[in-house]
Every structure is written in structure tokens, then in C-alpha cells.
Write a protein that holds these residues in place. Structure first.
Motif, PDB file in Angstrom:
ATOM      1  N   LYS A 140      -4.558  -2.455   2.461  1.00 54.53           N
ATOM      2  CA  LYS A 140      -3.349  -3.271   2.636  1.00 54.53           C
ATOM      3  C   LYS A 140      -3.394  -4.475   1.703  1.00 54.53           C
ATOM      4  O   LYS A 140      -2.386  -4.830   1.082  1.00 54.53           O
ATOM      5  N   ALA A 141      -4.556  -5.105   1.576  1.00 56.39           N
ATOM      6  CA  ALA A 141      -4.720  -6.250   0.671  1.00 56.39           C
ATOM      7  C   ALA A 141      -4.508  -5.838  -0.782  1.00 56.39           C
ATOM      8  O   ALA A 141      -4.066  -6.646  -1.603  1.00 56.39           O
ATOM      9  N   ASP A 142      -4.815  -4.574  -1.087  1.00 56.15           N
ATOM     10  CA  ASP A 142      -4.606  -4.045  -2.434  1.00 56.15           C
ATOM     11  C   ASP A 142      -3.138  -3.733  -2.705  1.00 56.15           C
ATOM     12  O   ASP A 142      -2.786  -3.297  -3.800  1.00 56.15           O
ATOM     13  N   GLY A 143      -2.288  -3.923  -1.698  1.00 57.49           N
ATOM     14  CA  GLY A 143      -0.849  -3.756  -1.886  1.00 57.49           C
ATOM     15  C   GLY A 143      -0.288  -2.398  -1.506  1.00 57.49           C
ATOM     16  O   GLY A 143       0.875  -2.117  -1.777  1.00 57.49           O
ATOM     17  N   SER A 160       1.268   0.550   0.826  1.00 57.42           N
ATOM     18  CA  SER A 160       2.144   0.646   1.993  1.00 57.42           C
ATOM     19  C   SER A 160       1.445   1.502   3.060  1.00 57.42           C
ATOM     20  O   SER A 160       0.443   2.160   2.775  1.00 57.42           O
ATOM     21  N   ILE A 161       1.990   1.507   4.257  1.00 53.37           N
ATOM     22  CA  ILE A 161       1.401   2.320   5.335  1.00 53.37           C
ATOM     23  C   ILE A 161       1.346   3.802   4.941  1.00 53.37           C
ATOM     24  O   ILE A 161       0.302   4.437   5.091  1.00 53.37           O
ATOM     25  N   PRO A 162       2.427   4.395   4.415  1.00 56.15           N
ATOM     26  CA  PRO A 162       2.327   5.804   3.998  1.00 56.15           C
ATOM     27  C   PRO A 162       1.248   6.030   2.927  1.00 56.15           C
ATOM     28  O   PRO A 162       0.537   7.036   2.956  1.00 56.15           O
ATOM     29  N   GLN A 163       1.108   5.080   2.010  1.00 60.52           N
ATOM     30  CA  GLN A 163       0.075   5.195   0.976  1.00 60.52           C
ATOM     31  C   GLN A 163      -1.320   5.074   1.585  1.00 60.52           C
ATOM     32  O   GLN A 163      -2.248   5.779   1.178  1.00 60.52           O
ATOM     33  N   ILE A 164      -1.473   4.180   2.541  1.00 64.40           N
ATOM     34  CA  ILE A 164      -2.764   4.009   3.212  1.00 64.40           C
ATOM     35  C   ILE A 164      -3.125   5.285   3.967  1.00 64.40           C
ATOM     36  O   ILE A 164      -4.264   5.757   3.900  1.00 64.40           O
ATOM     37  N   LYS A 165      -2.142   5.852   4.682  1.00 63.61           N
ATOM     38  CA  LYS A 165      -2.391   7.087   5.417  1.00 63.61           C
ATOM     39  C   LYS A 165      -2.832   8.195   4.463  1.00 63.61           C
ATOM     40  O   LYS A 165      -3.768   8.953   4.756  1.00 63.61           O
ATOM     41  N   ALA A 166      -2.182   8.306   3.302  1.00 61.94           N
ATOM     42  CA  ALA A 166      -2.536   9.321   2.321  1.00 61.94           C
ATOM     43  C   ALA A 166      -3.945   9.077   1.764  1.00 61.94           C
ATOM     44  O   ALA A 166      -4.730  10.014   1.619  1.00 61.94           O
ATOM     45  N   ALA A 167      -4.260   7.811   1.497  1.00 65.18           N
ATOM     46  CA  ALA A 167      -5.583   7.487   0.971  1.00 65.18           C
ATOM     47  C   ALA A 167      -6.681   7.802   1.986  1.00 65.18           C
ATOM     48  O   ALA A 167      -7.724   8.348   1.634  1.00 65.18           O
ATOM     49  N   LEU A 168      -6.421   7.504   3.245  1.00 68.38           N
ATOM     50  CA  LEU A 168      -7.409   7.794   4.300  1.00 68.38           C
ATOM     51  C   LEU A 168      -7.606   9.305   4.438  1.00 68.38           C
ATOM     52  O   LEU A 168      -8.729   9.762   4.655  1.00 68.38           O
TER      53      LEU A 168
END
Length: 87
Positions: A70-73, A75-83
Motif C-alpha cells: 500500500k505504501a508503494d502505491g 491499489s487493493i486489487p493490485q495488492i490482492k494480485a501481488a499476494l
């Protein structure tokens, strides 16, 4: 209202509650509840009282990973994909 466990007891436990996760990570309760509802924080549910229990070490690490993304900018959908990619 239940009595809070000491930090020593929390750190010695394999499983913790969402409230205890807020104490361990500094994240807001509502934020952790949102992450749980979005499927980002896995939990187990004890049938006898329907309390969600989280694996302490793995979940704390995951919360800090989400905070970093999140600190890297992201979004929630992007974070979910990264996880999902990291699994």
C-alpha cells in the motif's frame, strides 16, 4: 466484555483474534476486517463461539506485507494480485 490478554500471552499464542492483531501491527480494526472480508487475511473459525482466529506469525507478516504494498502505491486489487502471485 472479555478481558484482554497480556502481550506476553498474545506473543506466546499460535492463534490470535483480530483485536489482538490490531495491537501487534498498529493497523485499525476496520482495516483488518476489510482485508479479511476481501479474502486477503485467511482465518479459521471456531465453531463453538464463531470467533475468527488468525495464525499469529503468518498473519502479522502478511499485514506488514500489505502495508508495504500500500505504501508503494498499489491499489487493493493490485495488492490482492501481488499476494496471489507470491503464494
Amino acid at each position: 466484555m472479555s478481558r484482554q490478554r497480556s502481550m506476553e500471552a498474545i506473543l506466546a499464542s499460535e492463534y490470535v483474534s483480530i483485536g489482538e492483531l490490531t495491537r501487534l501491527t498498529g493497523a485499525r480494526y476496520s482495516t483488518l476486517k476489510f482485508y479479511t472480508e476481501e479474502g486477503m487475511l485467511p482465518f479459521e473459525q471456531a465453531e463453538e463461539n464463531l470467533t475468527r482466529r488468525y495464525l499469529r506469525e503468518a498473519t502479522v507478516e502478511l499485514i506488514f506485507r500489505i502495508k508495504q504494498l500500500k505504501a508503494d502505491g498499489l491499489s487493493i486489487p493490485q495488492i490482492k494480485a501481488a499476494l496471489k502471485e507470491e503464494q
